[in-house]
Design a protein around this motif. Sequence first.
Motif, PDB file in Angstrom:
ATOM      1  N   ARG A 174       0.842  -1.189   0.000  1.00 32.32           N
ATOM      2  CA  ARG A 174       0.000   0.000   0.000  1.00 32.32           C
ATOM      3  C   ARG A 174       0.881   1.244   0.000  1.00 32.32           C
ATOM      4  O   ARG A 174       2.063   1.175   0.322  1.00 32.32           O
ATOM      5  CB  ARG A 174      -0.951   0.002   1.192  1.00 32.32           C
ATOM      6  N   ARG A 175       0.295   2.339  -0.333  1.00 35.24           N
ATOM      7  CA  ARG A 175       1.016   3.613  -0.391  1.00 35.24           C
ATOM      8  C   ARG A 175       1.638   3.918   0.977  1.00 35.24           C
ATOM      9  O   ARG A 175       0.976   3.807   2.012  1.00 35.24           O
ATOM     10  CB  ARG A 175       0.044   4.718  -0.796  1.00 35.24           C
ATOM     11  N   GLY A 176       2.919   4.286   0.979  1.00 37.13           N
ATOM     12  CA  GLY A 176       3.611   4.654   2.205  1.00 37.13           C
ATOM     13  C   GLY A 176       4.175   3.484   2.989  1.00 37.13           C
ATOM     14  O   GLY A 176       4.772   3.685   4.054  1.00 37.13           O
ATOM     15  N   ALA A 177       4.051   2.270   2.497  1.00 40.97           N
ATOM     16  CA  ALA A 177       4.506   1.093   3.250  1.00 40.97           C
ATOM     17  C   ALA A 177       6.019   1.079   3.430  1.00 40.97           C
ATOM     18  O   ALA A 177       6.517   0.702   4.493  1.00 40.97           O
ATOM     19  CB  ALA A 177       4.032  -0.190   2.562  1.00 40.97           C
ATOM     20  N   VAL A 178       6.770   1.491   2.409  1.00 39.95           N
ATOM     21  CA  VAL A 178       8.237   1.502   2.515  1.00 39.95           C
ATOM     22  C   VAL A 178       8.660   2.539   3.549  1.00 39.95           C
ATOM     23  O   VAL A 178       9.483   2.249   4.429  1.00 39.95           O
ATOM     24  CB  VAL A 178       8.891   1.777   1.139  1.00 39.95           C
ATOM     25  N   LYS A 179       8.083   3.712   3.458  1.00 39.05           N
ATOM     26  CA  LYS A 179       8.392   4.782   4.418  1.00 39.05           C
ATOM     27  C   LYS A 179       8.045   4.336   5.836  1.00 39.05           C
ATOM     28  O   LYS A 179       8.842   4.506   6.764  1.00 39.05           O
ATOM     29  CB  LYS A 179       7.621   6.047   4.060  1.00 39.05           C
ATOM     30  N   ASN A 180       6.885   3.745   6.025  1.00 43.30           N
ATOM     31  CA  ASN A 180       6.459   3.292   7.353  1.00 43.30           C
ATOM     32  C   ASN A 180       7.378   2.202   7.901  1.00 43.30           C
ATOM     33  O   ASN A 180       7.689   2.191   9.093  1.00 43.30           O
ATOM     34  CB  ASN A 180       5.024   2.800   7.322  1.00 43.30           C
ATOM     35  N   ALA A 181       7.813   1.285   7.035  1.00 44.30           N
ATOM     36  CA  ALA A 181       8.721   0.220   7.481  1.00 44.30           C
ATOM     37  C   ALA A 181      10.041   0.809   7.957  1.00 44.30           C
ATOM     38  O   ALA A 181      10.565   0.419   9.006  1.00 44.30           O
ATOM     39  CB  ALA A 181       8.962  -0.784   6.360  1.00 44.30           C
ATOM     40  N   ALA A 182      10.569   1.770   7.217  1.00 45.29           N
ATOM     41  CA  ALA A 182      11.835   2.405   7.598  1.00 45.29           C
ATOM     42  C   ALA A 182      11.689   3.176   8.905  1.00 45.29           C
ATOM     43  O   ALA A 182      12.491   3.005   9.839  1.00 45.29           O
ATOM     44  CB  ALA A 182      12.314   3.334   6.491  1.00 45.29           C
ATOM     45  N   LEU A 183      10.673   4.003   8.991  1.00 49.03           N
ATOM     46  CA  LEU A 183      10.480   4.820  10.190  1.00 49.03           C
ATOM     47  C   LEU A 183      10.179   3.972  11.422  1.00 49.03           C
ATOM     48  O   LEU A 183      10.598   4.306  12.530  1.00 49.03           O
ATOM     49  CB  LEU A 183       9.365   5.833   9.963  1.00 49.03           C
ATOM     50  N   SER A 184       9.489   2.863  11.235  1.00 52.68           N
ATOM     51  CA  SER A 184       9.105   2.025  12.377  1.00 52.68           C
ATOM     52  C   SER A 184      10.297   1.355  13.054  1.00 52.68           C
ATOM     53  O   SER A 184      10.192   0.926  14.202  1.00 52.68           O
ATOM     54  CB  SER A 184       8.097   0.954  11.945  1.00 52.68           C
ATOM     55  N   VAL A 185      11.416   1.265  12.356  1.00 55.27           N
ATOM     56  CA  VAL A 185      12.612   0.671  12.960  1.00 55.27           C
ATOM     57  C   VAL A 185      13.698   1.715  13.234  1.00 55.27           C
ATOM     58  O   VAL A 185      14.829   1.375  13.571  1.00 55.27           O
ATOM     59  CB  VAL A 185      13.170  -0.492  12.098  1.00 55.27           C
ATOM     60  N   GLY A 186      13.342   2.989  13.073  1.00 51.59           N
ATOM     61  CA  GLY A 186      14.272   4.059  13.430  1.00 51.59           C
ATOM     62  C   GLY A 186      15.164   4.544  12.310  1.00 51.59           C
ATOM     63  O   GLY A 186      16.128   5.266  12.556  1.00 51.59           O
ATOM     64  N   LEU A 187      14.854   4.202  11.073  1.00 50.48           N
ATOM     65  CA  LEU A 187      15.633   4.680   9.925  1.00 50.48           C
ATOM     66  C   LEU A 187      14.917   5.885   9.343  1.00 50.48           C
ATOM     67  O   LEU A 187      13.933   5.742   8.613  1.00 50.48           O
ATOM     68  CB  LEU A 187      15.803   3.555   8.900  1.00 50.48           C
ATOM     69  N   THR A 188      15.389   7.065   9.691  1.00 50.51           N
ATOM     70  CA  THR A 188      14.671   8.293   9.354  1.00 50.51           C
ATOM     71  C   THR A 188      15.184   8.980   8.090  1.00 50.51           C
ATOM     72  O   THR A 188      14.487   9.831   7.551  1.00 50.51           O
ATOM     73  CB  THR A 188      14.747   9.289  10.522  1.00 50.51           C
ATOM     74  N   GLU A 189      16.369   8.652   7.635  1.00 50.32           N
ATOM     75  CA  GLU A 189      16.903   9.229   6.402  1.00 50.32           C
ATOM     76  C   GLU A 189      16.515   8.296   5.253  1.00 50.32           C
ATOM     77  O   GLU A 189      17.205   7.326   4.961  1.00 50.32           O
ATOM     78  CB  GLU A 189      18.416   9.384   6.490  1.00 50.32           C
ATOM     79  N   LEU A 190      15.400   8.604   4.598  1.00 49.81           N
ATOM     80  CA  LEU A 190      14.807   7.678   3.643  1.00 49.81           C
ATOM     81  C   LEU A 190      15.672   7.451   2.403  1.00 49.81           C
ATOM     82  O   LEU A 190      15.709   6.328   1.875  1.00 49.81           O
ATOM     83  CB  LEU A 190      13.406   8.135   3.262  1.00 49.81           C
ATOM     84  N   GLY A 191      16.382   8.457   1.937  1.00 49.93           N
ATOM     85  CA  GLY A 191      17.290   8.272   0.801  1.00 49.93           C
ATOM     86  C   GLY A 191      18.431   7.333   1.148  1.00 49.93           C
ATOM     87  O   GLY A 191      18.769   6.430   0.374  1.00 49.93           O
ATOM     88  N   ARG A 192      19.013   7.545   2.318  1.00 52.03           N
ATOM     89  CA  ARG A 192      20.082   6.659   2.773  1.00 52.03           C
ATOM     90  C   ARG A 192      19.538   5.248   3.003  1.00 52.03           C
ATOM     91  O   ARG A 192      20.191   4.259   2.683  1.00 52.03           O
ATOM     92  CB  ARG A 192      20.710   7.199   4.059  1.00 52.03           C
ATOM     93  N   PHE A 193      18.348   5.153   3.577  1.00 50.86           N
ATOM     94  CA  PHE A 193      17.722   3.853   3.786  1.00 50.86           C
ATOM     95  C   PHE A 193      17.633   3.079   2.479  1.00 50.86           C
ATOM     96  O   PHE A 193      18.032   1.915   2.385  1.00 50.86           O
ATOM     97  CB  PHE A 193      16.327   4.023   4.402  1.00 50.86           C
ATOM     98  N   SER A 194      17.126   3.718   1.437  1.00 50.95           N
ATOM     99  CA  SER A 194      16.949   3.058   0.151  1.00 50.95           C
ATOM    100  C   SER A 194      18.289   2.596  -0.426  1.00 50.95           C
ATOM    101  O   SER A 194      18.411   1.466  -0.901  1.00 50.95           O
ATOM    102  CB  SER A 194      16.241   3.999  -0.822  1.00 50.95           C
ATOM    103  N   ASN A 195      19.295   3.468  -0.382  1.00 53.29           N
ATOM    104  CA  ASN A 195      20.628   3.115  -0.901  1.00 53.29           C
ATOM    105  C   ASN A 195      21.262   1.980  -0.108  1.00 53.29           C
ATOM    106  O   ASN A 195      21.803   1.036  -0.688  1.00 53.29           O
ATOM    107  CB  ASN A 195      21.557   4.324  -0.893  1.00 53.29           C
ATOM    108  N   ASP A 196      21.233   2.072   1.209  1.00 47.42           N
ATOM    109  CA  ASP A 196      21.828   1.043   2.057  1.00 47.42           C
ATOM    110  C   ASP A 196      21.092  -0.287   1.922  1.00 47.42           C
ATOM    111  O   ASP A 196      21.697  -1.358   1.929  1.00 47.42           O
ATOM    112  CB  ASP A 196      21.837   1.480   3.526  1.00 47.42           C
ATOM    113  N   TYR A 197      19.779  -0.205   1.792  1.00 47.31           N
ATOM    114  CA  TYR A 197      18.955  -1.398   1.630  1.00 47.31           C
ATOM    115  C   TYR A 197      19.335  -2.129   0.338  1.00 47.31           C
ATOM    116  O   TYR A 197      19.545  -3.339   0.322  1.00 47.31           O
ATOM    117  CB  TYR A 197      17.479  -1.007   1.606  1.00 47.31           C
ATOM    118  N   ARG A 198      19.446  -1.376  -0.731  1.00 46.81           N
ATOM    119  CA  ARG A 198      19.804  -1.965  -2.028  1.00 46.81           C
ATOM    120  C   ARG A 198      21.201  -2.590  -1.951  1.00 46.81           C
ATOM    121  O   ARG A 198      21.431  -3.666  -2.480  1.00 46.81           O
ATOM    122  CB  ARG A 198      19.750  -0.923  -3.133  1.00 46.81           C
ATOM    123  N   TRP A 199      22.130  -1.924  -1.294  1.00 48.60           N
ATOM    124  CA  TRP A 199      23.497  -2.451  -1.160  1.00 48.60           C
ATOM    125  C   TRP A 199      23.493  -3.760  -0.369  1.00 48.60           C
ATOM    126  O   TRP A 199      24.167  -4.715  -0.754  1.00 48.60           O
ATOM    127  CB  TRP A 199      24.393  -1.416  -0.467  1.00 48.60           C
TER     128      TRP A 199
END
Length: 143
Positions: free
Chosen positions: A103-128
């Motif tokens: 659903r819309r916002g699910a990626v953002k919610n998953a990141a924020l729910s575990v304390g990952l607040t820098e969403l751009g960094r989250f996406s890059n680190d996740y992919r790596w």
Amino acid sequence: MGENLLNDHRLFNEGDHLDGRPEPMRKSGRVCNPGRIVRAAEERFAQAGPNPVSLADLCVAAGVSKSALYLAFESWCSEPPIAYFHKRRLTQARSRLLNTEHRRGAVKNAALSVGLTELGRFSNDYRWLFGESPSTTLSRSVI
């Protein structure tokens, strides 16, 4: 040369272990067990939930200096404590993505729910770390 070479104590430095377990560290005359230090830091990390945890917090929880904390994590986990806990948060986010509906916002919610607040960094680190984007993981969700 009839001696058993494995029993010749001159071949090893004092404190070397043949069983592969890390040697306890000595700090100011006391022994610091790396496993105990890492477990204490992990307990502090778990207590924090999605809230930030500083190196100082981890040191206080483990009752050691910053250098002793780093040595324990390097010997036990083969990486520094901040990198170790960042990977833990990324893994927690992955688990949430795999167990949530698309659903819309699910990626953002998953990141924020575990304390990952820098969403751009989250996406890059996740992919790596996982070799795919968070949204790709979400699309494979079991729910």
